[in-house]
Design a protein around this motif. Sequence first.
Motif, PDB file in Angstrom:
ATOM      1  N   PRO A   1       0.903  -1.089   0.012  1.00 55.66           N
ATOM      2  CA  PRO A   1       0.149   0.053  -0.023  1.00 55.66           C
ATOM      3  C   PRO A   1       0.903   1.237   0.025  1.00 55.66           C
ATOM      4  O   PRO A   1       0.534   2.102  -0.645  1.00 55.66           O
ATOM      5  CB  PRO A   1      -0.894  -0.164   1.324  1.00 55.66           C
ATOM      6  N   GLU A   2       1.934   1.090   0.674  1.00 51.62           N
ATOM      7  CA  GLU A   2       2.768   2.537   0.615  1.00 51.62           C
ATOM      8  C   GLU A   2       3.648   2.630  -0.476  1.00 51.62           C
ATOM      9  O   GLU A   2       3.714   3.731  -0.810  1.00 51.62           O
ATOM     10  CB  GLU A   2       3.819   2.191   1.896  1.00 51.62           C
ATOM     11  N   GLY A   3       3.898   1.479  -1.235  1.00 54.69           N
ATOM     12  CA  GLY A   3       4.567   1.880  -2.498  1.00 54.69           C
ATOM     13  C   GLY A   3       3.465   2.530  -3.477  1.00 54.69           C
ATOM     14  O   GLY A   3       3.928   3.438  -4.185  1.00 54.69           O
ATOM     15  N   LEU A   4       2.360   1.756  -3.602  1.00 53.16           N
ATOM     16  CA  LEU A   4       1.246   2.477  -4.321  1.00 53.16           C
ATOM     17  C   LEU A   4       0.865   3.960  -3.892  1.00 53.16           C
ATOM     18  O   LEU A   4       0.887   4.963  -4.825  1.00 53.16           O
ATOM     19  CB  LEU A   4       0.163   1.635  -4.250  1.00 53.16           C
ATOM     20  N   LEU A   5       0.840   4.225  -2.632  1.00 59.07           N
ATOM     21  CA  LEU A   5       0.451   5.696  -2.186  1.00 59.07           C
ATOM     22  C   LEU A   5       1.671   6.621  -2.460  1.00 59.07           C
ATOM     23  O   LEU A   5       1.291   7.669  -2.889  1.00 59.07           O
ATOM     24  CB  LEU A   5       0.358   5.565  -0.441  1.00 59.07           C
ATOM     25  N   HIS A   6       2.744   6.065  -2.411  1.00 64.61           N
ATOM     26  CA  HIS A   6       3.931   7.110  -2.838  1.00 64.61           C
ATOM     27  C   HIS A   6       3.607   7.530  -4.619  1.00 64.61           C
ATOM     28  O   HIS A   6       3.948   8.442  -4.713  1.00 64.61           O
ATOM     29  CB  HIS A   6       5.321   6.116  -2.897  1.00 64.61           C
ATOM     30  N   ALA A   7       3.301   6.376  -5.342  1.00 62.18           N
ATOM     31  CA  ALA A   7       3.171   6.677  -6.789  1.00 62.18           C
ATOM     32  C   ALA A   7       1.915   7.628  -6.853  1.00 62.18           C
ATOM     33  O   ALA A   7       2.040   8.843  -7.530  1.00 62.18           O
ATOM     34  CB  ALA A   7       2.971   5.526  -7.326  1.00 62.18           C
ATOM     35  N   VAL A   8       0.857   7.494  -6.032  1.00 60.83           N
ATOM     36  CA  VAL A   8      -0.345   8.359  -6.292  1.00 60.83           C
ATOM     37  C   VAL A   8       0.080   9.665  -5.867  1.00 60.83           C
ATOM     38  O   VAL A   8      -0.255  10.740  -6.678  1.00 60.83           O
ATOM     39  CB  VAL A   8      -1.644   7.753  -5.443  1.00 60.83           C
ATOM     40  N   ASN A   9       0.973  10.011  -4.785  1.00 62.17           N
ATOM     41  CA  ASN A   9       1.202  11.254  -4.226  1.00 62.17           C
ATOM     42  C   ASN A   9       2.131  12.034  -5.393  1.00 62.17           C
ATOM     43  O   ASN A   9       1.992  13.269  -5.540  1.00 62.17           O
ATOM     44  CB  ASN A   9       1.878  11.157  -2.963  1.00 62.17           C
ATOM     45  N   ARG A  10       2.994  11.304  -5.922  1.00 62.50           N
ATOM     46  CA  ARG A  10       3.913  11.672  -7.176  1.00 62.50           C
ATOM     47  C   ARG A  10       2.817  12.194  -8.127  1.00 62.50           C
ATOM     48  O   ARG A  10       2.987  13.354  -8.757  1.00 62.50           O
ATOM     49  CB  ARG A  10       4.794  10.912  -7.737  1.00 62.50           C
ATOM     50  N   ALA A  11       1.993  11.605  -8.590  1.00 63.12           N
ATOM     51  CA  ALA A  11       1.185  11.806  -9.277  1.00 63.12           C
ATOM     52  C   ALA A  11       0.193  13.180  -9.266  1.00 63.12           C
ATOM     53  O   ALA A  11       0.126  14.253  -9.953  1.00 63.12           O
ATOM     54  CB  ALA A  11       0.083  10.842  -9.992  1.00 63.12           C
TER      55      ALA A  11
END
Length: 480
Positions: A430-440
Amino acid sequence: MRVLYAASEIMPFASTGGLADVGAGLPKALLARNTEISRIMPLYRRVAEGGFALKDTGLRLDIPVGFQMHQAEVWYANDPPPRTYFIRRDEYFDRSQLYSLPERDYDDNFDRFVFFQKAIVSLIDTLQWHPDVVHCSDWQTGLVPLFLRHGLQGSGRKQTERTVFTIHNLAYQGLFPGLHYSLTNLPFYCFNMDCAEFYGSINCIKAGITSANLVTTVSHTYAQEIRTEEYGCGLHDILAQMGGRLAGVVHGVDYSLWNPAVDPHLAQSYEPDNLDGKKTCKEELIRLMGLTIAADAPLIGMVTRLVDQKGLDILAEAMPKLMKADMGFVLLGAGQDKYQKLCLEWASLWPGRFAARLGYDNPLSHKIEAGADIYMMPSRFEPCGLNQLYSLKYGTIPIVHTTGGLDDTIQDIDSEGREGTGFKFRTYTPEGLLHAVNRALALYRRREIWTSVVRRAMAQDFSWDRAAEEYLRIYQQIMS
Ligand code: ADP
Ligand code: GLC
């Protein structure tokens, strides 16, 4: 070159996922390259009721399934080209779904697809139209190379056809109890660990892999991944030993169907140098799905089979944090009950900001590709993946896990948006995914840069031309 393309689903006739899109795009591209090609699939209820110009060939085939003899009717359609043959037997295929109800698979799937596959061979013999190559796809056609070799009664057949077997998804193997093997009428020696047997069961995808002349899968990365224990679904040892007999060919997109400049499902068309239409599509999507977000708030879209493969476990864990941001999320999906319930739960937790449609809806899938800003595709594994490719064309920037075709087709966007076409994350958490969402989301706020990223994504070219050329080379290779 004569090719028969066999699959259990082909667009526009019947589809549950990307396999059907390939059955539309690849044969069409091969036809344009002077290949004499026909397709063959079952005549499901949704084909019969789909308003297609179906014609009866008048041919009736007697198909042995174990000790029984069943009749197959052969129908065809010439539109859209190339010609598609349909194997009709209402007892098997006149059902509401293709393979399964939400709670379980149809319990006679083995009988159904043994019958279908034998009918393919019987049709070849009856038509006297001898293909040079029979191109099979996934477990539902995994036994075809064996039936071509051993005939319908297992007593042998003079085989002239060469075979290509394409793995679209190794997670679906077509596993059935060994007791049912007699339904195939194949020689008993094919039921061994080097062919169709898998720990006492019949394994249809394994049969295709071990008996076709050449095996392909749908991206370079997946072709490597499935040779490992993590992705090999129990077949990694066999796959690891295949060397050059297993090749990766990345798909294309049929841009006559998936192109915002000509897409009839959109409220307004658009192109890279004029993105006004994309705004209109977003407004329409917000309205259609009952969201209350501002027109300039970021909107995430997702169209998916609701199954474990698609990253819904990490998405579920990430959702509470993800939805703290000022944004909207629309999801269209069908599949497992537990995920359908989860979607409804999200809709009640974040009304006006999260909306889900459960079911299969092709026009809505186009509207989501166009109306969203960001596309969510956190798949745990993804043999190829088509929605990330559609998203690029629609300027909807994908968030993807670096696996399979997602890794092959998406380049990571740097912090200044100077290069790249999507936001990739490597660790499946989930953290990996959230990091990508935040970058987007951070880049979305920098509107000029975002627009340049959108234009770059839209300029990517994944048309079928390259893949069709690769397949023609493969067909030629196995014929020589
Ligand atoms: P998979 O084949 O694993 O489902 P792909 O990304 O290769 O994944 O292809 C999925 C295809 O199915 C896409 O064309 C996508 O738009 C379509 N699709 C999936 N679920 C739905 C749905 N609920 N409604 C409409 N189209 C869907
Ligand atoms: C499978 C895979 C998907 C792929 C599609 C077409 O369903 O899950 O990744 O794009 O087949 O090959």
